[in-house]
Write an enzyme that holds these catalytic residues in place. Structure first.
Site, short mmCIF file in Angstrom:
data_model
loop_
_atom_site.label_atom_id
_atom_site.label_comp_id
_atom_site.label_asym_id
_atom_site.label_seq_id
_atom_site.Cartn_x
_atom_site.Cartn_y
_atom_site.Cartn_z
N LYS A 1 48.02 17.14 27.11
CA LYS A 1 49.22 17.06 26.26
C LYS A 1 49.97 15.75 26.52
O LYS A 1 50.15 15.36 27.67
CB LYS A 1 50.15 18.24 26.56
CG LYS A 1 49.58 19.56 26.08
CD LYS A 1 50.59 20.68 26.19
CE LYS A 1 49.95 21.97 25.74
NZ LYS A 1 50.27 23.09 26.62
N ASP B 1 34.29 13.73 33.02
CA ASP B 1 33.58 14.22 31.83
C ASP B 1 34.54 14.26 30.64
O ASP B 1 34.11 14.51 29.52
CB ASP B 1 33.07 15.65 32.07
CG ASP B 1 34.23 16.60 32.23
OD1 ASP B 1 35.08 16.33 33.11
OD2 ASP B 1 34.33 17.58 31.48
N ASP C 1 42.45 15.87 36.95
CA ASP C 1 42.97 16.79 35.92
C ASP C 1 43.35 16.00 34.67
O ASP C 1 44.07 15.01 34.77
CB ASP C 1 44.19 17.53 36.47
CG ASP C 1 43.85 18.36 37.70
OD1 ASP C 1 42.78 18.99 37.71
OD2 ASP C 1 44.63 18.35 38.67
N GLU D 1 44.15 15.41 48.96
CA GLU D 1 43.97 16.55 48.06
C GLU D 1 45.24 17.38 48.12
O GLU D 1 45.74 17.69 49.20
CB GLU D 1 42.72 17.37 48.49
CG GLU D 1 42.55 18.72 47.86
CD GLU D 1 42.55 18.71 46.33
OE1 GLU D 1 41.72 18.02 45.74
OE2 GLU D 1 43.40 19.41 45.73
N GLU E 1 39.68 8.58 48.64
CA GLU E 1 39.44 9.42 47.47
C GLU E 1 40.66 10.28 47.20
O GLU E 1 41.21 10.89 48.13
CB GLU E 1 38.21 10.33 47.63
CG GLU E 1 37.91 11.03 46.29
CD GLU E 1 36.79 12.06 46.29
OE1 GLU E 1 36.38 12.46 45.19
OE2 GLU E 1 36.35 12.49 47.38
N GLU F 1 31.37 18.14 42.81
CA GLU F 1 31.19 19.54 42.40
C GLU F 1 31.31 19.67 40.88
O GLU F 1 30.50 20.32 40.22
CB GLU F 1 32.22 20.48 43.06
CG GLU F 1 32.20 20.57 44.56
CD GLU F 1 33.18 19.59 45.20
OE1 GLU F 1 32.71 18.78 46.01
OE2 GLU F 1 34.38 19.63 44.91
N TYR F 2 32.36 19.04 40.33
CA TYR F 2 32.61 19.14 38.88
C TYR F 2 31.51 18.44 38.09
O TYR F 2 31.11 18.89 37.03
CB TYR F 2 33.97 18.53 38.54
CG TYR F 2 35.14 19.48 38.68
CD1 TYR F 2 35.18 20.43 39.69
CD2 TYR F 2 36.21 19.42 37.80
CE1 TYR F 2 36.26 21.28 39.83
CE2 TYR F 2 37.30 20.27 37.93
CZ TYR F 2 37.32 21.20 38.95
OH TYR F 2 38.39 22.04 39.08
N GLU F 3 31.05 17.33 38.62
CA GLU F 3 30.01 16.56 37.93
C GLU F 3 28.74 17.40 37.77
O GLU F 3 28.11 17.43 36.71
CB GLU F 3 29.70 15.29 38.73
CG GLU F 3 28.71 14.35 38.07
CD GLU F 3 28.65 13.01 38.79
OE1 GLU F 3 29.42 12.79 39.76
OE2 GLU F 3 27.84 12.18 38.39
N1 SAH Z 1 36.92 15.55 42.80
C1 SAH Z 1 36.47 16.94 42.72
C2 SAH Z 1 37.58 17.87 42.20
C3 SAH Z 1 38.06 17.57 40.82
S1 SAH Z 1 39.38 18.66 40.29
C4 SAH Z 1 35.24 17.01 41.85
O1 SAH Z 1 34.96 16.06 41.13
O2 SAH Z 1 34.55 18.04 41.86
C5 SAH Z 1 40.79 17.60 40.56
C6 SAH Z 1 41.34 17.75 41.98
O3 SAH Z 1 42.41 16.83 42.12
C7 SAH Z 1 41.92 19.15 42.25
O4 SAH Z 1 41.36 19.65 43.44
C8 SAH Z 1 43.42 18.89 42.39
O5 SAH Z 1 44.04 19.75 43.32
C9 SAH Z 1 43.46 17.45 42.85
N2 SAH Z 1 44.70 16.75 42.50
C10 SAH Z 1 45.30 16.77 41.28
N3 SAH Z 1 46.43 16.04 41.32
C11 SAH Z 1 46.54 15.55 42.58
C12 SAH Z 1 47.50 14.74 43.23
N4 SAH Z 1 48.59 14.30 42.58
N5 SAH Z 1 47.30 14.44 44.54
C13 SAH Z 1 46.22 14.91 45.21
N6 SAH Z 1 45.28 15.68 44.62
C14 SAH Z 1 45.42 16.01 43.33
#
Ligand code: SAH
Length: 219
Positions: free
Chosen positions: A125, A157, A121, A72, A47, A195-197
């Protein structure tokens, strides 16, 4: 996910050293050696962007015969995932504070069977498109570490990111399946919420989901 930096975490995370390689830890010998690290030969699922680890720890608990590696970028959030893995004694989980842009440094070619991306993320842009975890450059890295029928499982989302991902994957030759713009309407009993879901769907957001199979080697 942005967190204010919490200095205590840099020390506290060491309590979970069996589960997590912290910032500055030695990951240089990981690539090609994951089976030895887990002490067994098993499918390897990864993941990227684990966050606080609700999804990965539940997935690993439900699938004890799969080895899971979570990457992460932020130690401040991965700490909470490491704690969950430790509390549940999940011997099939290893976590790394690591930027996925360097994916090919921690996995050997074709070592990985599946990659999960959850609520990455969106980088809306256009000039930031390269940072999206489903950009062409990232897809190339995934194809390099995935085995020949390896898959990406993606949920978000953010429909801008979702449609961008569908287009980019299709153009790059990935085979799409299980595509939906409203995952929760399907009522799949085995869906594990991140968590985000949980947060975004509680506010009424729809969740997109797709599975993409790696393109076959170009000759
Ligand atoms: N998967 C979790 C968090 C989503 S937020 C959920 O669904 O609740 C997106 C996460 O990806 C953030 O914690 C951010 O730090 C991580 N992230 C973003 N770019 C990354 C990268 N290049 N390598 C590792 N993690 C990354």
């Amino acid at each position: 996910m942005r967190l204010r930096r919490k200095p205590w975490i840099d020390t506290a995370i060491l309590d979970y050293a069996d589960f997590v390689t912290p910032l500055g830890g030695d990951w240089s010998k990981c690539a090609g050696a994951w089976q030895e690290t887990f002490g067994r030969s098993a499918p390897l699922h990864v993941e990227i962007g684990v966050g606080k680890g609700d999804f990965l720890t539940e997935l690993a608990a439900r699938n004890p015969s799969v080895n899971y590696v979570g990457l992460e970028a932020q130690q401040g959030v991965l700490y909470f995932a490491a704690r969950k893995a430790a509390v549940r004694r999940l011997s099939n989980v290893r976590l790394l504070v690591f930027d996925a842009a360097r994916l090919t440094e921690v996995f050997a070619p074709h070592e990985v069977d599946r990659i999960y991306l959850n609520f990455s993320d969106p980088w809306p842009k256009k000039r930031h498109a390269k940072r999206r975890l489903t950009s062409e450059a990232f897809l190339e890295r995934y194809a390099a570490v995935l085995n020949s029928d390896g898959e990406i499982h993606f949920k978000t989302d953010n429909m801008g990111l979702f449609d961008y991902s569908l287009e980019t994957m299709e153009r790059e030759g990935w085979m799409l399946s299980h595509v939906t713009h409203d995952l929760h309407a399907l009522g799949e009993a085995d869906n594990i919420m991140t968590e985000y879901e949980r947060k975004f769907s509680a506010r009424g957001a729809k969740i997109g989901r797709l599975v993409a199979r790696r393109p076959s080697e170009r000759l």
